[in-house]
Design a protein around this motif. Structure first.
Motif, PDB file in Angstrom:
ATOM      1  N   UNK A   1      -2.504  -6.038  -5.189  1.00 27.69           N
ATOM      2  CA  UNK A   1      -2.991  -6.202  -6.565  1.00 27.69           C
ATOM      3  C   UNK A   1      -3.072  -4.872  -7.305  1.00 27.69           C
ATOM      4  N   UNK A   2      -2.372  -3.865  -6.799  1.00 27.52           N
ATOM      5  CA  UNK A   2      -2.358  -2.539  -7.410  1.00 27.52           C
ATOM      6  C   UNK A   2      -2.059  -2.643  -8.901  1.00 27.52           C
ATOM      7  N   UNK A   3      -2.887  -1.974  -9.713  1.00 24.40           N
ATOM      8  CA  UNK A   3      -2.693  -1.976 -11.158  1.00 24.40           C
ATOM      9  C   UNK A   3      -3.436  -3.083 -11.882  1.00 24.40           C
ATOM     10  N   UNK A   4      -4.010  -4.037 -11.147  1.00 26.62           N
ATOM     11  CA  UNK A   4      -4.769  -5.126 -11.775  1.00 26.62           C
ATOM     12  C   UNK A   4      -6.171  -4.649 -12.131  1.00 26.62           C
ATOM     13  N   UNK A   5      -6.705  -5.208 -13.208  1.00 27.18           N
ATOM     14  CA  UNK A   5      -8.086  -4.951 -13.591  1.00 27.18           C
ATOM     15  C   UNK A   5      -8.944  -5.997 -12.900  1.00 27.18           C
TER      16      UNK A   5
ATOM     17  N   UNK B   1      -4.618   0.292  -4.999  1.00 22.51           N
ATOM     18  CA  UNK B   1      -3.628   0.140  -3.937  1.00 22.51           C
ATOM     19  C   UNK B   1      -3.631  -1.288  -3.427  1.00 22.51           C
ATOM     20  N   UNK B   2      -2.622  -1.623  -2.642  1.00 21.37           N
ATOM     21  CA  UNK B   2      -2.495  -2.970  -2.089  1.00 21.37           C
ATOM     22  C   UNK B   2      -1.699  -3.884  -3.011  1.00 21.37           C
TER      23      UNK B   2
ATOM     24  N   UNK C   1       0.843  -1.186   0.000  1.00 20.31           N
ATOM     25  CA  UNK C   1       0.000   0.000   0.000  1.00 20.31           C
ATOM     26  C   UNK C   1       0.886   1.246   0.000  1.00 20.31           C
ATOM     27  N   UNK C   2       0.580   2.139  -0.910  1.00 24.18           N
ATOM     28  CA  UNK C   2       1.361   3.360  -1.061  1.00 24.18           C
ATOM     29  C   UNK C   2       0.469   4.564  -0.802  1.00 24.18           C
ATOM     30  N   UNK C   3       1.055   5.704  -0.429  1.00 25.96           N
ATOM     31  CA  UNK C   3       0.228   6.885  -0.159  1.00 25.96           C
ATOM     32  C   UNK C   3      -0.398   7.486  -1.410  1.00 25.96           C
TER      33      UNK C   3
END
Length: 119
Positions: free
Chosen positions: A88-92, A85-86, A12-14
């Motif tokens: 799976x960030x960037x997943x559809x 976020x998390x 997780x990123x800000x």
């Protein structure tokens, strides 16, 4: 397969802003207030936190705005979403359900190495 993310802060990123998502403008001061609560599409992200947003109402103006002054727009159930976020960030994913009271949603990842996982 159902996966329960026991550590929600994994990866997780800000910054959550991503190109191509639809957002709602929450800052009453931007454009003298004329963009308040309007929707826009993020055309590009500048230095992780600033979005170049094309307003989807009126004359489709382009503005630059901090992610702190935006919120995501949640689409209808069974529509595609981008995990912001998390791990799976960037997943559809496909939106399965929304819990407004808990500020959460259930999604099924439909691409990449996490395909088939339900979060």
């Amino acid at each position: 397969k159902k996966v329960q993310d026991t550590n929600e802060s994994v990866d997780e990123l800000p910054n959550w802003l991503h190109e191509g998502i639809v957002v709602k403008i929450l800052n009453k001061k931007v454009g003298g207030g004329k963009f308040f609560k309007m929707k826009g599409k993020v055309l590009r992200v500048i230095e992780d936190y600033i979005g170049e947003v094309q307003v989807l109402e009126g004359n489709n103006e382009k503005i630059r705005i901090d992610q702190e002054d935006l919120e995501t727009v949640i689409p209808s159930l069974n529509r595609e979403v981008l995990v912001l976020n998390g791990r799976c960030r960037g997943c559809v994913a496909k939106l399965l359900s929304v819990n407004i009271d808990a500020f959460s949603a259930s999604v099924e990842i439909i691409d990449g190495k996490h395909k088939g996982e339900i979060l």
